[in-house]
Every structure is written in structure tokens, then in C-alpha cells.
Design a protein around this motif. Structure first.
Motif, mmCIF file in Angstrom:
data_model
loop_
_atom_site.group_PDB
_atom_site.id
_atom_site.type_symbol
_atom_site.label_atom_id
_atom_site.label_comp_id
_atom_site.label_asym_id
_atom_site.label_seq_id
_atom_site.Cartn_x
_atom_site.Cartn_y
_atom_site.Cartn_z
ATOM 1 N N PHE A 228 0.850 -1.189 0.000
ATOM 2 C CA PHE A 228 0.000 0.000 0.000
ATOM 3 C C PHE A 228 0.888 1.243 0.000
ATOM 4 C CE2 PHE A 228 -2.479 -3.295 2.087
ATOM 5 C CZ PHE A 228 -3.736 -3.163 1.547
ATOM 6 N N PRO A 229 0.876 2.046 -1.051
ATOM 7 C CA PRO A 229 1.694 3.270 -1.036
ATOM 8 C C PRO A 229 1.115 4.308 -0.092
ATOM 9 C CG PRO A 229 0.344 3.193 -3.009
ATOM 10 C CD PRO A 229 0.141 1.874 -2.318
ATOM 11 N N SER A 230 1.963 5.238 0.328
ATOM 12 C CA SER A 230 1.538 6.315 1.206
ATOM 13 C C SER A 230 0.628 7.278 0.456
ATOM 14 C CB SER A 230 2.758 7.065 1.757
ATOM 15 O OG SER A 230 2.364 8.257 2.394
ATOM 16 N N SER A 231 -0.356 7.826 1.170
ATOM 17 C CA SER A 231 -1.254 8.819 0.576
ATOM 18 C C SER A 231 -0.786 10.237 0.835
ATOM 19 C CB SER A 231 -2.665 8.655 1.149
ATOM 20 O OG SER A 231 -3.176 7.384 0.858
ATOM 21 N N SER B 171 2.551 11.288 0.922
ATOM 22 C CA SER B 171 3.881 11.580 0.402
ATOM 23 C C SER B 171 4.013 11.038 -0.994
ATOM 24 C CB SER B 171 4.957 10.969 1.316
ATOM 25 O OG SER B 171 6.240 11.108 0.738
ATOM 26 N N ALA B 172 4.745 11.788 -1.841
ATOM 27 C CA ALA B 172 4.990 11.324 -3.205
ATOM 28 C C ALA B 172 6.151 10.358 -3.256
ATOM 29 C CB ALA B 172 5.283 12.526 -4.110
ATOM 30 N N GLN B 173 6.816 10.114 -2.122
ATOM 31 C CA GLN B 173 7.992 9.250 -2.103
ATOM 32 C C GLN B 173 7.615 7.831 -1.709
ATOM 33 O OE1 GLN B 173 10.845 9.990 -3.163
ATOM 34 N NE2 GLN B 173 11.297 12.146 -2.870
ATOM 35 N N ILE B 174 8.409 6.892 -2.241
ATOM 36 C CA ILE B 174 8.260 5.501 -1.850
ATOM 37 C C ILE B 174 8.931 5.301 -0.503
ATOM 38 C CG2 ILE B 174 8.838 3.122 -2.474
ATOM 39 C CD1 ILE B 174 6.739 4.359 -4.244
ATOM 40 N N GLY B 175 8.250 4.604 0.407
ATOM 41 C CA GLY B 175 8.797 4.382 1.740
ATOM 42 C C GLY B 175 9.661 3.140 1.829
ATOM 43 N N GLY B 176 10.011 2.774 3.067
ATOM 44 C CA GLY B 176 10.919 1.660 3.300
ATOM 45 C C GLY B 176 10.238 0.399 3.783
ATOM 46 N N ASP B 177 8.940 0.242 3.525
ATOM 47 C CA ASP B 177 8.241 -0.975 3.932
ATOM 48 C C ASP B 177 8.555 -2.107 2.953
ATOM 49 O OD1 ASP B 177 7.039 1.028 5.530
ATOM 50 O OD2 ASP B 177 5.299 -0.252 5.811
ATOM 51 N N TRP B 178 8.661 -3.319 3.477
ATOM 52 C CA TRP B 178 8.999 -4.470 2.632
ATOM 53 C C TRP B 178 8.381 -5.742 3.195
ATOM 54 C CZ3 TRP B 178 11.775 -8.044 5.498
ATOM 55 C CH2 TRP B 178 12.443 -7.556 6.618
ATOM 56 N N TYR B 179 8.248 -6.735 2.323
ATOM 57 C CA TYR B 179 7.799 -8.075 2.721
ATOM 58 C C TYR B 179 8.605 -9.088 1.923
ATOM 59 C CZ TYR B 179 5.217 -7.994 -1.701
ATOM 60 O OH TYR B 179 4.892 -7.916 -3.026
ATOM 61 N N ASP B 180 8.666 -10.310 2.422
ATOM 62 C CA ASP B 180 9.428 -11.344 1.713
ATOM 63 C C ASP B 180 8.969 -12.723 2.183
ATOM 64 O OD1 ASP B 180 11.267 -12.318 -0.092
ATOM 65 O OD2 ASP B 180 12.896 -12.381 1.368
#
Length: 507
Positions: free
Chosen positions: A290-293, A295-304
Motif C-alpha cells: 500500500f503506497p503512502s497517501s 507523500s509522493a515518495q516511496i517508503g521503506g516498507d517491505w515483505y518477503d
């Protein structure tokens, strides 16, 4: 203003405007000025404490509008002060005496005109007349102020004027004067002059030739306005606009690079990842970012999710501080370390300790939270550790609960930190939901009407996920469960980006 077709300036003066009309214009100007000032306060805020170029551009535009309205207000005030209390009726045109010949500067320099307010619009406008028949030069007092020249030195002749002008602007002035004197064209142009004190002023010149009875040019009359402050304000607006455009281009490029890097790092699968060679998939897996609403920047959340060579499966989610390329490159480093250590056989607690050391000694220090677990299909045991991260949610029989988290501090916060482990035995059909903390939505504060993160004293994201237990119970796959999460969360504004990883134990 003298007639462009009269050498003796014999045109009758226009009547004074009614006083109530001027008063109405002054009131309207003041109201408009107050409205612009209010817009400036509301839209720019404490601009000196922010690097937001968009807000600086807005402030420059508001300053320019306020400056022009202030000038207009002062001009109208002076116009009202010069109006007679009871204007006399206009004389009969048949018996009216002809107006005496006068230079355009006479009214401006009359003793009863009153002092000019320093910095007002009128003090930045002067007039001049160059008589070609007598070589006489007439300048208004304001024009002497603009040029920084003493009145006793007299006005500059048309031959002397170019020596005060920037060399780059001299052709412009020459063309204006030539077109006026030779071709009878009106004057309309700008040039820069250097005063004796070294100050550079930008002057806008407009005027017309004055013709004699034979149609020849007898003199040249012009109004010269000091537009230095106006041009400086316009230049500041242009520079701010260009800076905003450059910043937007840079931000757009950084976002594109961050998106491409994130897509290269995060798993590309949408359903279950393919099992390793010689193994059988024992978990049905699906995930969503889910991208942030805000901020125009991509955050540091991740899954694997990674099937290990011994048949077990690694599950992990996390959140690294920061946004943009720096955050996504940090995620790439972190995920590479997680996968390498998991393949090497490290247990989740030891793996977390190594990640903490990696962030603590990184060239770019960062903080992060994470959950890392390993599922063994032979025993259906899920062994996991966490670093200041929301605990996984376990759904069974139509209800859900959060697992009891073992001890673990934020990654990169404390050198040499140790991370405990916890175990949970799963059953066929169980559902594990691993998520990051960015699922908390924005809410509008009732007093300030501003967006703030919802605060109910708990993890509202986890609480809302637990509320989806009935839908999870009827879902036939992990992908259907993810679809239910997307329907519940994807249409709302979030403070930060987030991700969800769902693992369903094969029946």
C-alpha cells in the motif's frame, strides 16, 4: 497629459472625478488588499522555517500583489487629497478661456501639489519634454529623484541620456527615440540607468511626439516610471517558479528510480511463490503493498517469503526509516542480508541480532522494525522474532488474535542487542497475517480541520485486520484474503506506506 497632436498643449483639462467615486475605489482596494494578505497568511504559514519551494513561490506572488495594491491605495489617497471640496460646474465651452501653455511637469512641480510620500507610486513616476526647436529640456522633480540627479544640474538632453544607460540597453533607447522623432511612433520600452551613486534602476518609458502646425515633430514628451521593484519581484517569482519546476523534476526522477528499485527488490509473485527444487509448497502465500497517501515518495516498507533448501519457509516483513531512493536501497541491502542468513541456517533471533549490527554499522545509519519467522511443515511450528514491530495475527476457526511477542528492540537503536524467539504450532487451515504499521489512516482533526494520524491508544491497523476474520474464514486462498484486505484499506488516506503478507497453512 498633453495631446500628442498639439505643440502648444492647448487641450482643456478633464473635470475632476467625483469624491465619492474615489472613496469607493479606496474602500474596494483596501478590502482586496486585506483579502490577499489573508490568503498569504493561510497558504504560506511560517515560510522562514520551511524549505518548501512551492510555498515560497506562493509567498512571492502574494507579496507582489500586496505591493501593487499598496501603491494603488496610496495613489488613490493622494488623488482624493487633491480634489476640491465642492467642484465648480464646468464652464460653458463657448465662453471658456483657452488653457495656458504649460509643460507636462508643471502640475507635478506646482507648490500646492503637496509633498510626495517617500516610496509611493507617484514618487516613482516622472515626466520629461525635449523641445527640438529651442533645445529646452523640462524634467519633473520626480524624474530627478529617479535618476539621482540634482535639479540645478538640469535635465539630460537626448544626446546625454544614452551615457547614463547600460551599454546593452543603449540600442533599445536609440531605437525608441529615433522611431518617435523620425517616424512619429509612440514610445514604449524599458532600459536600465546607472545613477551617480552607483544604484541601477530599471525605467519604463512611454510617450509621444508633439507635432507642430505643419505636422512636423516639435518636441518629444514622455513619462518615465521606475519599475525596479516590480521587475525585481517578477524576477523573484520566476526564479521561485523555476526552482519549483526543477525540484518537481528531481522528485519525479527520484520516485521513478525508487519505484523501479522497489519492484526489483520485492517479490514479483502475486499468488504463492514457486517452491524450491525437490520441495512441495506447504503454505499458500500472497502479499500486497500500500503506497503512502501523504507523500509522493516511496517508503521503506517491505515483505518477503522464501522457500529454504531444507523445506522450511522464511516469512518476513519490516519497515526501514526514510523515503525515496535511500530507503529502497537500504531495503535492498537488508533483504539480501535476510535471505543470505536464512539460507545459511540462522534462526530468527540470531538473524535479528545480525540485522541490528548491520544497521548500526552502516555508512548511512538507519532505524528499522521487522518480524522474521520460519515455518517448518514437518512439525507445523512457526518460530519467530521481532524488533519493535506489530506482532503477526493468527486466524483460526473464524476468529483472530495477535501472537504474544518476544522481547526485541528497534533495529539499529542499541549495539549488541539480543532478540528472543517465540514459537506457535499451527493447524491446517490456519492463517498468518504479517503486516507493517502504516495501515493507520489519516483522520481530520475537528478543531484544526487538518489531517492527522488516528490515535486510539492501540494499533488500529491490527484491530481492523482482526475484524476481517469472518471474511478470511470463507476465503478459499491467501489471494482472496489479500483481496479482502485491499477492499478494506486501499481507498483511504494513510500516513505512511504499508504492506501485508498472508500465509495460509495447507489443509
Amino acid at each position: 497629459m498633453p495631446s500628442p497632436r498639439s505643440a502648444d498643449h492647448s487641450a482643456a483639462q478633464p473635470p475632476h472625478p467625483p469624491r465619492d467615486t474615489v472613496d469607493a475605489l479606496i474602500s474596494q482596494t483596501r478590502r482586496l488588499r486585506g483579502g490577499v494578505a489573508a490568503v498569504r497568511r493561510d497558504t504560506t504559514g511560517d515560510i522562514d522555517r520551511t524549505d518548501d519551494l512551492q510555498q515560497r513561490w506562493q509567498r512571492a506572488l502574494c507579496d507582489l500583489a500586496v505591493h501593487q495594491l499598496d501603491d494603488l491605495g496610496r495613489h488613490l489617497d493622494q488623488l482624493r487629497e487633491g480634489l476640491p471640496a465642492d467642484p465648480p460646474p464646468p464652464p460653458d465651452s463657448a465662453h471658456a478661456p483657452s488653457a495656458p501653455s504649460a509643460a507636462p511637469s508643471a502640475a507635478a512641480s506646482a507648490p500646492d501639489a503637496g509633498p510626495r510620500e517617500r516610496g509611493s507610486l507617484l514618487s516613482r513616476v516622472g515626466s520629461a519634454e525635449w523641445n527640438l526647436l529651442t533645445d529646452a529640456v523640462t524634467w519633473s522633480d520626480e524624474l530627478f529623484q529617479i535618476f539621482g540627479r540634482a535639479p540645478e544640474d538640469g535635465g539630460l538632453t537626448l544626446d546625454e541620456l544614452p551615457s547614463w544607460v547600460f551599454s546593452e540597453d543603449q540600442p533599445t533607447l536609440t531605437a525608441l527615440v529615433t522611431d518617435c522623432l523620425v517616424d512619429g511612433k509612440p514610445i514604449d520600452g524599458e532600459f536600465r540607468v546607472v545613477r551617480p551613486d552607483g544604484v541601477v534602476r530599471t525605467v519604463h518609458m512611454s510617450g509621444e511626439p508633439v507635432l507642430d502646425e505643419d505636422g512636423g515633430t516639435a518636441s518629444m514628451w514622455a513619462v518615465l516610471r521606475d519599475v525596479s521593484e516590480l521587475r525585481r519581484s517578477e524576477r523573484a517569482v520566476r526564479e521561485a517558479r523555476d526552482s519549483v519546476r526543477r525540484r518537481r523534476d528531481i522528485a519525479r526522477t527520484e520516485r521513478r528510480v525508487a519505484v523501479e528499485l522497489q519492484e526489483a527488490v520485492l517479490p514479483v509473485w502475486r499468488g504463492s511463490p514457486p517452491p524450491s527444487r525437490g520441495t512441495t509448497a506447504t503454505l499458500d502465500l500472497a502479499a500486497h503493498y500500500f503506497p503512502s497517501s501523504s507523500s509522493a515518495q516511496i517508503g521503506g516498507d517491505w515483505y518477503d517469503a522464501l522457500h529454504l533448501p531444507d523445506g522450511r519457509t522464511l516469512l518476513s516483513v519490516g519497515d526501514l526509516t526514510g523515503h525515496g531512493v535511500a530507503a529502497t536501497s537500504g531495503v535492498a541491502t537488508l533483504l539480501g542480508a535476510v535471505r543470505g542468513m536464512a539460507v545459511a541456517g540462522l534462526e530468527p533471533g540470531a538473524l535479528m541480532g545480525c540485522l541490528n549490527q548491520l544497521l548500526d554499522t552502516s555508512a548511512r545509519p538507519a532505524l528499522g522494525s521487522a518480524v522474521c519467522g520460519r515455518y517448518d511443515p514437518a512439525t507445523r511450528a512457526f518460530l519467530w522474532a521481532q524488533a519493535a514491530h506489530p506482532a503477526p495475527l493468527l486466524f483460526r476457526g473464524g476468529t483472530g488474535r495477535a501472537l504474544q511477542p518476544p522481547d526485541g528492540v528497534l533495529l539499529g537503536a542499541t549495539p549488541g542487542a539480543r532478540y528472543a524467539q517465540a514459537g506457535e504450532r499451527l493447524e491446517p487451515g490456519d492463517l498468518l497475517v504479517l503486516h507493517t504499521g502504516g495501515l493507520r489512516p489519516f483522520s481530520t482533526h475537528p478543531d484544526t480541520n487538518t489531517d492527522t494520524a488516528t490515535d486510539t491508544g492501540g494499533d488500529t491497523g491490527a484491530e481492523r485486520l482482526l475484524g476481517l476474520a469472518p471474511r478470511f474464514a470463507t476465503a478459499r486462498s491467501a489471494q482472496e484474503c489479500v483481496r479482502a484486505v485491499v477492499e478494506a484499506f486501499d481507498d483511504e488516506r494513510r500516513e505512511d506506506d504499508a504492506c501485508v503478507l498472508i500465509a495460509r497453512v495447507a489443509p
